[in-house]
Design a protein around this motif. Structure first.
Motif, PDB file in Angstrom:
ATOM      1  N   VAL A  16     -25.879 -35.187  67.767  1.00 12.62           N
ATOM      2  CA  VAL A  16     -26.159 -36.602  68.018  1.00 12.62           C
ATOM      3  C   VAL A  16     -24.875 -37.405  68.187  1.00 12.62           C
ATOM      4  N   LEU A  17     -23.839 -37.079  67.384  1.00 15.42           N
ATOM      5  CA  LEU A  17     -22.593 -37.843  67.430  1.00 15.42           C
ATOM      6  C   LEU A  17     -21.561 -37.256  68.406  1.00 15.42           C
ATOM      7  N   HIS A  18     -21.927 -36.212  69.109  1.00 17.90           N
ATOM      8  CA  HIS A  18     -21.023 -35.657  70.127  1.00 17.90           C
ATOM      9  C   HIS A  18     -20.681 -36.761  71.148  1.00 17.90           C
ATOM     10  N   PRO A  19     -19.428 -36.871  71.622  1.00 12.84           N
ATOM     11  CA  PRO A  19     -18.348 -35.883  71.561  1.00 12.84           C
ATOM     12  C   PRO A  19     -17.435 -35.998  70.342  1.00 12.84           C
ATOM     13  N   ALA A  20     -17.771 -36.859  69.377  1.00 14.25           N
ATOM     14  CA  ALA A  20     -16.938 -36.953  68.174  1.00 14.25           C
ATOM     15  C   ALA A  20     -17.000 -35.634  67.400  1.00 14.25           C
ATOM     16  N   LYS A  21     -15.846 -35.172  66.911  1.00  8.54           N
ATOM     17  CA  LYS A  21     -15.780 -33.954  66.110  1.00  8.54           C
ATOM     18  C   LYS A  21     -15.774 -34.341  64.636  1.00  8.54           C
ATOM     19  N   LEU A  22     -16.702 -33.759  63.897  1.00 10.31           N
ATOM     20  CA  LEU A  22     -16.875 -34.130  62.493  1.00 10.31           C
ATOM     21  C   LEU A  22     -16.170 -33.118  61.593  1.00 10.31           C
ATOM     22  N   ASN A  23     -15.415 -33.616  60.607  1.00  8.92           N
ATOM     23  CA  ASN A  23     -14.704 -32.729  59.686  1.00  8.92           C
ATOM     24  C   ASN A  23     -15.664 -32.048  58.714  1.00  8.92           C
ATOM     25  N   ARG A  24     -16.483 -32.844  58.057  1.00  2.00           N
ATOM     26  CA  ARG A  24     -17.455 -32.299  57.108  1.00  2.00           C
ATOM     27  C   ARG A  24     -18.586 -33.298  56.915  1.00  2.00           C
ATOM     28  N   ILE A  25     -19.685 -32.806  56.373  1.00  2.49           N
ATOM     29  CA  ILE A  25     -20.894 -33.630  56.247  1.00  2.49           C
ATOM     30  C   ILE A  25     -21.504 -33.410  54.873  1.00  2.49           C
ATOM     31  N   GLU A  26     -21.844 -34.500  54.195  1.00  2.00           N
ATOM     32  CA  GLU A  26     -22.569 -34.428  52.923  1.00  2.00           C
ATOM     33  C   GLU A  26     -23.992 -34.932  53.162  1.00  2.00           C
ATOM     34  N   ILE A  27     -24.956 -34.168  52.685  1.00  2.00           N
ATOM     35  CA  ILE A  27     -26.368 -34.472  52.979  1.00  2.00           C
ATOM     36  C   ILE A  27     -27.113 -34.818  51.693  1.00  2.00           C
ATOM     37  N   ASP A  28     -27.763 -35.971  51.674  1.00  2.00           N
ATOM     38  CA  ASP A  28     -28.641 -36.374  50.571  1.00  2.00           C
ATOM     39  C   ASP A  28     -30.074 -36.367  51.094  1.00  2.00           C
ATOM     40  N   GLU A  29     -30.796 -35.274  50.831  1.00  2.00           N
ATOM     41  CA  GLU A  29     -32.154 -35.110  51.357  1.00  2.00           C
ATOM     42  C   GLU A  29     -33.116 -36.152  50.794  1.00  2.00           C
ATOM     43  N   VAL A  30     -32.906 -36.502  49.529  1.00  2.00           N
ATOM     44  CA  VAL A  30     -33.830 -37.439  48.871  1.00  2.00           C
ATOM     45  C   VAL A  30     -33.748 -38.820  49.513  1.00  2.00           C
ATOM     46  N   LYS A  31     -32.530 -39.325  49.679  1.00  2.00           N
ATOM     47  CA  LYS A  31     -32.338 -40.656  50.255  1.00  2.00           C
ATOM     48  C   LYS A  31     -32.285 -40.643  51.780  1.00  2.00           C
ATOM     49  N   LYS A  32     -32.344 -39.431  52.359  1.00  2.00           N
ATOM     50  CA  LYS A  32     -32.189 -39.268  53.816  1.00  2.00           C
ATOM     51  C   LYS A  32     -30.910 -39.980  54.277  1.00  2.00           C
ATOM     52  N   GLN A  33     -29.823 -39.592  53.629  1.00  2.00           N
ATOM     53  CA  GLN A  33     -28.531 -40.236  53.879  1.00  2.00           C
ATOM     54  C   GLN A  33     -27.477 -39.171  54.167  1.00  2.00           C
ATOM     55  N   LEU A  34     -26.672 -39.428  55.192  1.00  2.00           N
ATOM     56  CA  LEU A  34     -25.594 -38.519  55.573  1.00  2.00           C
ATOM     57  C   LEU A  34     -24.260 -39.225  55.402  1.00  2.00           C
ATOM     58  N   THR A  35     -23.305 -38.540  54.788  1.00  2.00           N
ATOM     59  CA  THR A  35     -21.935 -39.041  54.713  1.00  2.00           C
ATOM     60  C   THR A  35     -21.092 -38.131  55.604  1.00  2.00           C
ATOM     61  N   VAL A  36     -20.563 -38.702  56.667  1.00  2.00           N
ATOM     62  CA  VAL A  36     -19.856 -37.927  57.686  1.00  2.00           C
ATOM     63  C   VAL A  36     -18.368 -38.277  57.639  1.00  2.00           C
ATOM     64  N   TYR A  37     -17.529 -37.259  57.470  1.00  2.00           N
ATOM     65  CA  TYR A  37     -16.082 -37.463  57.399  1.00  2.00           C
ATOM     66  C   TYR A  37     -15.445 -37.107  58.734  1.00  2.00           C
TER      67      TYR A  37
END
Length: 406
Positions: free
Chosen positions: A285-306
């Motif tokens: 979805v965020l292409h062409p940006a290259k993401l270093n790492r991703i933290e996923i919170d399934e409960v809150k449906k929240q993504l932290t993208v570095y």
């Protein structure tokens, strides 16, 4: 007026297909409503139009009383001349047609006929277009009214309001236009067909029309996010492993998606490969940006993208449009965190120095020399223990202390 009215009713019945009986009923109801005060104040009135002669007459239901009659009553003295058999307490139909009723009737009948014609036309439009709701229809721009585009579909008129237009587009009389039919509204006096070119559904239908694999169900549109006139994202997947969903939508030499963007006035459309894996999906979805790492919170449906600084700009997009569309497409909250590579390296180095100093019980200055030489862990030192004495920056006592600790 009587003969003229009958001739008009017969003409409308033949030309428009509206029955004479239906028109007469409408005229009688309209006359009763429009002329109630001028006819009689009684609560129970009847107006009838004779279908053979065209005569229009009015009656009131009144109770016969001895004296002091109210609006719904009449005295026996008034009735006896015409109805000698009438008795006190009888309910009679008393003609109350006023002298000037012909003028009132003519005007009201004309309005009632026009109203019936409009109603019949609206019902015809509803019957004609009800099966096309949710589909793309095309017509010609007839006129512009207060920002609304009025579109001619021959059998009906449609309206494209400012909120349903693509903001960057301008229209003029005679222009050909495609739009999604949102609904058929026969209650209002204006155009019956409510149109949209700015909705997500319009974009979906354009892909269905242009991409045969979507129309046939081989490729499926999973989600759409759109800012009309600017940029859209559409996530697709294939129900056949042999078919590339993104390639099918793009088409040979980009022809399919180019036809869609041309129809949307140059609106950019990102076609994204859908994945059930959240991490893979957000990278797409965020292409062409290259993401270093991703933290996923399934409960809150929240993504932290570095991301680093350069890719942060790509991920956010102009006026943060890319990240907003990404969140709407995925229906997840996305927090972008920009990392500084230099600061991260310094932190990692400081951590390695601190760990070596503590483990080996040596000054941090000595530990920093080891880290600068590439010895980041105790394991690194143990593997190359024989070469430690070659480090000129360390004195012999420190080297021996390190060897003893190892």
């Amino acid at each position: 007026m009587n003969n003229e009215l009958l001739a008009t009713l017969e003409y409308i019945e033949q030309d428009r297909g509206i029955s004479k009986a239906q028109l007469i009923d409408a005229i009688e109801k309209a006359l009763l409503t429009a002329a109630r005060k001028s006819i009689h104040p009684a609560s129970d009135l009847t107006v009838k139009l004779n279908p053979k002669t065209g005569d229009i007459r009015a009656w009131a239901k009144l109770r016969v009383v001895d004296a002091f009659a109210n609006n719904d009553e009449i005295t026996l003295a008034e009735v006896s001349a015409k109805m000698p058999d009438a008795q006190i307490g009888d309910i009679i139909d008393w003609e109350v047609t006023p002298r000037n009723f012909g003028r009132i009737a003519a005007q009201t009948a004309r309005q009632a006929i026009l109203q019936q014609i409009r109603k019949a036309e609206k019902e015809t439009v509803q019957e004609e277009f009800k099966d096309q709701i949710g589909e793309i229809i095309n017509g010609n721009v007839r006129r512009i009214e207060a920002g609304n585009v009025i579109v001619d579909f021959q059998k009906a008129e449609g309206i494209l309001s400012p909120k349903d237009k693509i903001p960057t587009e301008q229209y003029g009389p005679g222009d050909r236009i495609n739009a999604l039919l949102v609904k058929v509204d026969i209650e209002t006096s204006g155009p019956s067909l409510i149109l949209s070119r700015s909705s997500q559904a319009f974009l979906r239908k354009l892909f269905e029309r242009e991409v045969s694999e979507i129309h046939d169900g081989v490729v499926e549109i999973v989600a759409v996010a759109r800012e009309a006139g600017s940029r859209s994202k559409i996530a697709v997947r294939s129900n056949d492993s042999r078919v590339d969903p993104v390639g099918a939508c793009v088409g040979m030499r980009g022809m399919r998606v180019r036809n869609i963007t041309n129809e949307l006035g140059g609106e950019r459309v990102d076609i994204i490969h859908y994945s059930d894996d959240v991490e893979e999906y957000v990278r797409n979805v965020l292409h062409p940006a290259k993401l270093n790492r991703i933290e996923i919170d399934e409960v809150k449906k929240q993504l932290t993208v570095y991301v680093d600084a350069e890719n942060s700009r790509l991920a956010f997009g102009r006026k943060a449009q890319n990240i907003k569309l990404a969140q709407r497409l995925m229906q997840w909250s996305i927090n972008l965190v920009t990392e500084d590579p230099a600061a991260e390296f310094k932190a990692q180095k400081a951590n390695a120095v601190s760990e070596l100093a503590g483990t080996l019980s040596i000054p941090e200055e000595a530990a920093e020399i080891l880290v600068n030489k590439g010895y980041l862990t105790v394991e690194d030192l143990r593997a190359d223990q024989d070469n430690l004495s070659a480090i000129s920056e360390l004195d012999a006592a420190t080297v021996q202390s390190i060897i003893n600790a190892l």
